[in-house]
Design a protein around this motif. Structure first.
Motif, PDB file in Angstrom:
ATOM      1  N   ASP A 263       0.808  -1.219   0.000  1.00  0.00           N
ATOM      2  CA  ASP A 263       0.000   0.000   0.000  1.00  0.00           C
ATOM      3  C   ASP A 263       0.839   1.267   0.000  1.00  0.00           C
TER       4      ASP A 263
ATOM      5  N   ARG B 281      -3.746   9.019  -3.671  1.00  0.00           N
ATOM      6  CA  ARG B 281      -4.926   8.587  -2.936  1.00  0.00           C
ATOM      7  C   ARG B 281      -5.596   7.419  -3.655  1.00  0.00           C
ATOM      8  N   ALA B 282      -6.017   6.425  -2.892  1.00  0.00           N
ATOM      9  CA  ALA B 282      -6.744   5.298  -3.474  1.00  0.00           C
ATOM     10  C   ALA B 282      -8.167   5.733  -3.795  1.00  0.00           C
ATOM     11  N   VAL B 283      -8.491   5.836  -5.087  1.00  0.00           N
ATOM     12  CA  VAL B 283      -9.845   6.215  -5.486  1.00  0.00           C
ATOM     13  C   VAL B 283     -10.726   4.982  -5.650  1.00  0.00           C
TER      14      VAL B 283
ATOM     15  N   TYR C 193      -4.799   4.368  -7.819  1.00  0.00           N
ATOM     16  CA  TYR C 193      -4.328   5.544  -7.086  1.00  0.00           C
ATOM     17  C   TYR C 193      -4.344   6.752  -8.003  1.00  0.00           C
ATOM     18  N   ASP C 194      -4.785   7.901  -7.465  1.00  0.00           N
ATOM     19  CA  ASP C 194      -4.806   9.123  -8.265  1.00  0.00           C
ATOM     20  C   ASP C 194      -3.434   9.803  -8.236  1.00  0.00           C
TER      21      ASP C 194
ATOM     22  N   GLU D 187      -2.235  12.178  -6.749  1.00  0.00           N
ATOM     23  CA  GLU D 187      -1.749  12.605  -5.438  1.00  0.00           C
ATOM     24  C   GLU D 187      -1.571  11.428  -4.486  1.00  0.00           C
TER      25      GLU D 187
ATOM     26  N   ALA E  43       1.145   3.869  -3.953  1.00  0.00           N
ATOM     27  CA  ALA E  43       0.725   5.245  -3.692  1.00  0.00           C
ATOM     28  C   ALA E  43       1.904   6.190  -3.894  1.00  0.00           C
TER      29      ALA E  43
ATOM     30  N   ARG F 223     -10.419   0.634  -4.252  1.00  0.00           N
ATOM     31  CA  ARG F 223      -9.549  -0.349  -3.596  1.00  0.00           C
ATOM     32  C   ARG F 223     -10.398  -1.499  -3.070  1.00  0.00           C
TER      33      ARG F 223
END
Length: 285
Positions: free
Chosen positions: A193, A233-235, A228-229, A231, A197, A237
């Motif tokens: 994780d 962040r997980a959009v 992940y976006d 930045e 990211a 998951r």
């Protein structure tokens, strides 16, 4: 070719059966159908999903019979249902398999099935992980990008994503997303994780991570498929669910916004940090 503003992608995961390509292709078809039903144009499947991540079963045989001399061919008849599905649904499938390149040489490869029904193996894992992979597979000698609907999508496989320079090389070549079939052993979720990211935020790009789950041979895997976006962040998951598909839209405007305004680290990265000064302070002993 200009990329459309958005590209819908999916990462799928399930249990893989060692060396049973037909069974794994059937599972892959189910995952791809679920993703296509939700409008995905690209579907990423886990590391070695088609042939199985079970080191005790690896052999230099025709587990996946691609024409390695040209990097394309077949498809092996066991791949036909997945190739036909990719064509029928108009999707690009990024899967992974052991590919025989010579009599006693195999690579751990990304296998790409295209909307025109073709099969390619454009990328071989460059960073082989652990003595079992290093003792059996031949490491790849080049990076690779696929272009889908004008989107530049860099390819990596699992341990590749642990090395910042691997995704950075793809981004420097124009990739706006990094696709990573992977297989993380149960218990290594925290590293999984963090790595992907970080690759997203390192470069201001999307990362699509597909993790093997369930038990394959003697090993168990933790899944964790995610998008992940830019930045980090997980959009989208999932956990260790089996099977599971996560779907998300990639937005080119978000890539540009992050790279130009929010986190300019990729633009500001120096080619060299020069020599290193060494200063001893105090007395040893």
């Amino acid at each position: 070719m200009n990329a459309p503003a958005r590209l819908r992608v999916a990462a799928g995961q399930a249990t893989s059966v060692p060396r049973d390509v037909a069974a794994n292709v059937a599972t892959a078809c189910s995952l791809v159908t679920t993703a296509a039903d939700q409008g995905a144009r690209v579907v990423v499947l886990p590391e070695l999903f088609l042939t199985g991540y079970a080191a005790e079963e690896w052999r230099h045989d025709d587990s996946l019979a691609l024409d390695a001399s040209t990097g394309s061919g077949g498809p092996d008849e066991r791949l036909r249902p997945l190739a036909d599905l990719a064509r029928e649904r108009g999707v690009t499938v990024v899967a992974s398999a052991a590919v025989r390149r010579a009599l006693d040489a195999s690579t751990l490869s990304a296998v790409v099935l295209t909307p025109d029904g073709e099969v390619r193996a454009p990328y071989d894992k460059q960073h082989l992980c652990g003595l079992e992979e290093q003792g059996f597979f031949t490491a790849g000698d080049h990076g690779a990008t696929i272009v889908v609907d004008g989107w530049e999508l860099g390819l990596g496989i699992c341990y590749d994503g642990s090395f910042p320079e691997h995704a950075a090389s793809a981004a420097a070549a124009g990739a706006t997303a990094y696709l990573t079939p992977a297989a993380f052993f149960t218990g290594s979720d925290h590293r999984r994780d963090l790595y992907y990211a970080a690759r997203a935020i390192d470069n201001g790009i999307y990362v699509v991570f597909a993790g093997l789950t369930g038990t394959c041979g003697a090993s168990s895997f933790s899944g964790g498929s995610a998008v992940y976006d830019p930045e980090g962040r997980a959009v989208a998951r999932t956990g260790a669910d089996d099977p599971a598909v996560v779907v998300a839209d990639l937005d080119i405007a978000e890539v540009r916004r992050v790279q130009d305004e929010v986190n300019t680290v990729a633009r500001d990265r120096r080619d060299s940090l020069g020599h290193r000064e060494r200063l001893e302070v105090g007395r040893a002993g």
